[in-house]
Enzyme design. Structure first.
Site, short mmCIF file in Angstrom:
data_model
loop_
_atom_site.label_atom_id
_atom_site.label_comp_id
_atom_site.label_asym_id
_atom_site.label_seq_id
_atom_site.Cartn_x
_atom_site.Cartn_y
_atom_site.Cartn_z
N ASP A 1 3.22 0.82 -8.30
CA ASP A 1 3.61 1.99 -6.95
C ASP A 1 4.91 2.13 -8.47
O ASP A 1 5.65 3.14 -7.97
CB ASP A 1 3.58 1.17 -5.66
CG ASP A 1 3.67 0.11 -5.93
OD1 ASP A 1 3.65 -0.90 -6.99
OD2 ASP A 1 3.84 -0.59 -4.60
N ARG B 1 0.33 3.98 3.40
CA ARG B 1 -0.11 5.18 3.06
C ARG B 1 -0.82 6.39 2.78
O ARG B 1 -0.55 6.43 1.64
CB ARG B 1 1.55 6.02 3.04
CG ARG B 1 2.95 5.74 3.96
CD ARG B 1 4.20 5.31 3.47
NE ARG B 1 4.74 4.75 2.21
CZ ARG B 1 4.54 3.62 2.01
NH1 ARG B 1 4.50 2.48 2.96
NH2 ARG B 1 3.67 2.31 1.03
#
Length: 468
Positions: free
Chosen positions: A224, A15
């Site tokens: 992440d 994304r």
């Protein structure tokens, strides 16, 4: 409002997110989404198409440009890397951590350093795909005159031309000293890996260079999970977290690593977080089991929607079968429902034969694994817990959130869903001086434990029996 761009790469999708900050609140808008899954090459082995990912990222940055962002940050999964040659170009493919090339590399590493010494230096749990094992699997001579860049650092290099390694992701390589947060010269000496292979370390919040359209690229917590934990909206210290997506990262945020033999035996990892914190956690296979099952059913021609099968799973009998999500049989892509059925059969349990029954097995197995990891983490770190924060894509999975609350016997606060992107923007905004405290985003969903404690404890004992 002030805007920032978060490039957030997951192992199934990526994304480009635009984060706007105003009055202490961060609002995220998805600018571009794209697939990132590994691909099997004709010559064998799983590879990431990083050039295609980079093209999607650049397109997303172009689409975000009208918002006049202050900076760009990049986070992704851990351990995988590209090699930059003397000519500054990527040398060969970026291999996927699920590639079987690391089979047998743990035994090879033990020729140089024993498990206890390795854990005492790195604090890292054993995972067969840790970067150190991937490096040992490289053909002779391939590492000579190269620079290793973990995936977010590779993307940052392509955007700015600057080499470096961000510390939260570097801490997953089994080459970083967990106490000093520097590359371990002892491990490099023992393994014969050249110090020149590893670039200088960066800390979250440091500038990297100038990207497209003159927008600065800033170091964030580029693993992440580190970004996701940075976004956990917790008060005090008595909380556990589950960063739930393809993997479930289950643990605590601590001020220092836990490097005891008990922690090593329990296979807990000490990974770097922002502001000198430690993510003391255990990796569990996570919703990979569900996403692979859904993929297989669709390929077999079944018209199955996730929301429908989740609701149908709630009508299945509880606690019929339990599997260990971390069983190596579940690691590689393949027919996950058949593998789950086979493991149930081999452990003397009923085989789930329908999609709802398989999903019920997956959700209950994940919930009890979450609870077991949190209990063990709290015991090893001598910390009591009052609440569990479940962040990431799994926060949308209402049955999993409720089962996790039931299994833990603690309230579960679910959200934010885009935790990694939110933590990414948080570090950028703090660096720019427009956000001081933890980011505020969407309201959280709260799940209270129901009165099924004895049943879940019995399931936990069954998990202990099927785990090796």
């Amino acid at each position: 409002m002030t805007s920032f761009v978060a490039v957030d790469l997951g192992a199934t999708s990526g994304r480009v997110m635009l984060g706007t900050v105003a009055d202490g609140r961060v609002d995220l808008t998805e600018v571009r989404r794209f697939a990132t899954g590994p691909r099997e090459r004709a010559e064998g082995g799983l590879r990431w198409d990083v050039e295609e990912m980079y093209g999607e990222i650049v397109a997303g940055l172009s689409e975000a440009a009208p918002a006049d962002p202050v900076s760009i940050g990049i986070d992704s999964w851990a351990v995988d890397y590209g090699l930059i040659g003397p000519d500054g170009k990527l040398d060969g493919d970026v291999r996927c951590y699920r590639d079987p090339r690391t089979d047998g590399m743990a035994d090879r590493l033990r020729q140089y350093v024993d498990d206890t010494t390795l854990y005492g230096i790195t604090g890292l749990q054993y995972l067969p795909f840790n970067t150190i094992y991937q490096l040992l699997a490289e053909p002779p001579g391939r590492l000579a005159d190269k620079t290793l860049l973990l995936l977010p650092d590779l993307i940052a290099y392509w955007l700015t031309g600057e080499l470096g390694a961000e510390v939260t992701n570097a801490s997953t390589t089994a080459l970083l000293d967990a106490t000093t947060r520097r590359w371990s010269t002892e491990l490099l000496d023992r393994t014969g890996i050249s110090a020149g292979l590893l670039p200088p370390l960066r800390q979250p919040g440091e500038p990297i260079g100038v990207g497209p359209d003159g927008v600065p690229v800033v170091t964030v917590a580029s693993h992440d999970t580190a970004s996701a934990v940075a976004a956990v909206p917790a008060d005090g210290e008595r909380f556990g977290y589950i960063s739930c997506g393809t993997w479930s990262l289950v643990g605590l945020e601590l001020p220092a690593p836990v490097l005891t033999e008990a922690a090593r035996a329990a296979n807990f990892t000490n990974e770097a977080g922002i502001d000198g914190t430690v993510r003391f956690l255990r990796n569990t296979m996570g919703l990979w089991l569900l996403s692979e099952s859904m993929r297989v059913w669709r390929e077999q021609g079944h018209d199955i929607r996730l929301t429908d099968v989740l609701h149908a799973a709630l009508r299945e009998p509880p606690f019929r079968s339990i599997v260990d999500p971390d069983d190596p049989v579940f690691l590689a892509p393949g027919d996950m429902p058949a593998r789950i059925a086979r493991v149930c059969r081999d452990t003397g349990q009923p085989e789930p034969t329908s999609p709802p029954a398989v999903v019920r097995t997956i959700l209950e197995s994940l919930a009890v694994a979450h609870a077991a990891s949190l209990r063990t983490a709290a015991r090893l770190a001598d910390r009591s817990l009052d609440v569990v924060h479940l962040v990431g894509g799994g926060a949308r999975n209402e049955p999993l959130c409720q089962f996790t609350a039931d299994a833990c016997g603690l309230p579960v606060l679910a959200g934010p869903v885009e935790a990694s992107a939110l933590g990414n923007v948080f570090v950028q905004a703090r660096t720019a001086g427009v956000l001081a405290g933890a980011p505020v985003s969407a309201p959280l969903a709260r799940y209270e434990p129901r009165g099924e404690r004895a049943a879940w404890q019995a399931v936990a004992r069954r998990l202990a029996e099927v785990r090796p």
